[in-house]
Enzyme design. Structure first.
Site, PDB file in Angstrom:
ATOM      1  N   LEU A  60      71.449 -55.724 -38.675  1.00 33.41           N
ATOM      2  CA  LEU A  60      72.610 -54.875 -38.458  1.00 33.41           C
ATOM      3  C   LEU A  60      72.224 -53.412 -38.352  1.00 33.41           C
ATOM      4  O   LEU A  60      71.299 -52.944 -39.028  1.00 33.41           O
ATOM      5  CB  LEU A  60      73.615 -55.050 -39.598  1.00 33.41           C
ATOM      6  CG  LEU A  60      74.216 -56.447 -39.779  1.00 33.41           C
ATOM      7  CD1 LEU A  60      75.184 -56.448 -40.955  1.00 33.41           C
ATOM      8  CD2 LEU A  60      74.906 -56.902 -38.511  1.00 33.41           C
ATOM      9  N   SER A  61      72.942 -52.682 -37.538  1.00 30.53           N
ATOM     10  CA  SER A  61      72.755 -51.236 -37.441  1.00 30.53           C
ATOM     11  C   SER A  61      73.237 -50.578 -38.725  1.00 30.53           C
ATOM     12  O   SER A  61      74.066 -51.153 -39.454  1.00 30.53           O
ATOM     13  CB  SER A  61      73.540 -50.680 -36.257  1.00 30.53           C
ATOM     14  OG  SER A  61      74.937 -50.861 -36.474  1.00 30.53           O
ATOM     15  N   PRO A  62      72.745 -49.381 -39.055  1.00 31.40           N
ATOM     16  CA  PRO A  62      73.229 -48.682 -40.248  1.00 31.40           C
ATOM     17  C   PRO A  62      74.743 -48.479 -40.251  1.00 31.40           C
ATOM     18  O   PRO A  62      75.380 -48.588 -41.307  1.00 31.40           O
ATOM     19  CB  PRO A  62      72.485 -47.345 -40.194  1.00 31.40           C
ATOM     20  CG  PRO A  62      71.212 -47.664 -39.476  1.00 31.40           C
ATOM     21  CD  PRO A  62      71.599 -48.685 -38.444  1.00 31.40           C
ATOM     22  N   ALA A  64      76.996 -50.460 -38.962  1.00 34.28           N
ATOM     23  CA  ALA A  64      77.613 -51.748 -39.291  1.00 34.28           C
ATOM     24  C   ALA A  64      77.525 -52.015 -40.788  1.00 34.28           C
ATOM     25  O   ALA A  64      78.483 -52.484 -41.410  1.00 34.28           O
ATOM     26  CB  ALA A  64      76.951 -52.869 -38.508  1.00 34.28           C
ATOM     27  N   VAL A  65      76.368 -51.711 -41.384  1.00 32.87           N
ATOM     28  CA  VAL A  65      76.205 -51.896 -42.828  1.00 32.87           C
ATOM     29  C   VAL A  65      77.149 -50.972 -43.588  1.00 32.87           C
ATOM     30  O   VAL A  65      77.796 -51.379 -44.564  1.00 32.87           O
ATOM     31  CB  VAL A  65      74.743 -51.652 -43.241  1.00 32.87           C
ATOM     32  CG1 VAL A  65      74.605 -51.665 -44.769  1.00 32.87           C
ATOM     33  CG2 VAL A  65      73.832 -52.696 -42.618  1.00 32.87           C
TER      34      VAL A  65
END
Length: 244
Positions: A60-62, A64-65
Site C-alpha cells: 500500500l502507498s503511504p 492508503a495506510v
C-alpha cells in the site's frame, strides 16, 4: 538525506490540504517513527506516495495506510487485528500507537507471512504477532479485539470478525466488489464511510497462492512458556501420597 527527514516530508505531504488523509496527531507521529525503508525492497521509493507489487500482493502507498489508520482510530493499549499482513508496514504503524504486543496480523499466504515477520523484526516490531491463517475466520484464540482492520474487499462485514469485536469495537474494511468504499462498522452497523478504494478480494481457504501452514511465532512461544509454567504450580511432583 536522512530517512527521518524523508519520513517527515512524506507525512507533511499527507497532512497537506491537497491530500489531507492524515489528520490525527497519533497517526502522524506513528508514520514519522516507522522506518518504511525496512518494508520495501527499494529504498529510493520507500517514502514516495506510490504502491507496488511484492510477492503477488500490493504494498500500500503511504496515503492508503494513513487513510486506513485514521479510519480505524486505534488508541494506546487497544488490541488490534489486521487481516492481510502485506509487508507488515500497516501493522507497524498501528504498533507505534497501541504497542507491538497488542497487534495481531493474519495472512493466508505463507510467503507473505514470512516476509512480514522478517520486515517487522528488522524494523524493531518483533512483538507484533503475524500468523498464517484464513483471515475471514479471524483469530478467536486472541479475541476479543478493540479494532479490526481488513486490507481486502468484502461485500458485507465478515461475520466472524464482527463477532470477535469488543462491545463498541470498530471494524474497518473496503465494502463492495468491483466498486468499493472504505467503511467503519460498530455494533453491527456502518457508522462512517470514507474514500472510494480498490482492494483485492478477501481470500478464503483454497484461494491462496501458497498453502496455509499453521506455525507458532516467537511471541507465541513466550506466551505458551509462561502459561505452561503457571499451569505447573503445585504439581511439580510426579506422584502424590494421598494416604500420607
Amino acid at each position: 538525506m536522512e530517512f527521518a527527514a524523508l519520513r517527515d516530508e512524506m507525512v507533511a505531504s499527507l497532512e497537506h490540504e491537497t491530500k489531507a488523509v492524515v489528520e490525527s496527531t497519533e497517526t502522524a507521529r506513528a508514520m514519522r517513527a516507522v522506518p518504511r525503508h525496512e518494508f520495501v525492497d527499494a529504498e529510493h521509493r520507500a517514502y514516495t506516495d506510490q504502491s507496488f507489487e511484492r510477492l503477488g500482493t500490493r504494498v500500500l502507498s503511504p496515503s492508503a495506510v494513513g487513510l486506513l489508520v485514521e479510519a480505524l482510530a486505534p488508541k494506546p493499549g487497544d488490541d488490534v487485528l489486521v487481516v492481510g499482513a502485506g509487508v507488515g508496514y500497516t501493522a507497524a504503524v498501528i504498533a507505534e500507537i497501541v504497542g507491538g504486543e497488542h497487534v495481531h496480523a493474519l495472512d493466508i499466504d505463507r510467503r507473505i507471512v514470512y516476509e512480514a515477520r522478517g520486515n517487522l523484526a528488522d524494523a524493531g516490531y518483533d512483538d507484533v504477532l503475524v500468523d498464517c491463517q484464513d483471515g475471514a475466520r479471524g483469530l478467536p484464540e486472541y479475541a476479543p479485539f478493540d479494532r479490526v482492520l481488513v486490507e481486502a474487499g468484502a461485500v458485507r462485514s465478515p461475520e466472524a470478525l464482527v463477532d470477535q469485536l469488543t462491545p463498541g469495537g470498530r471494524l474497518v474494511f473496503p465494502k463492495g466488489a468491483s466498486s468499493q468504499r472504505l467503511v467503519a462498522v460498530e455494533d453491527g452497523g456502518v457508522v462512517a464511510a470514507y474514500a472510494d478504494v480498490t482492494f483485492a478480494p478477501l481470500l478464503v481457504d483454497g484461494e491462496q497462492a501458497s498453502a496455509v501452514e499453521r506455525n507458532r511465532t516467537v511471541r507465541e512461544d513466550r506466551e505458551h512458556a509462561v502459561r505452561a509454567a503457571e499451569s505447573r504450580r503445585g504439581w511439580e511432583h510426579e506422584w502424590i501420597d494421598w494416604d500420607g
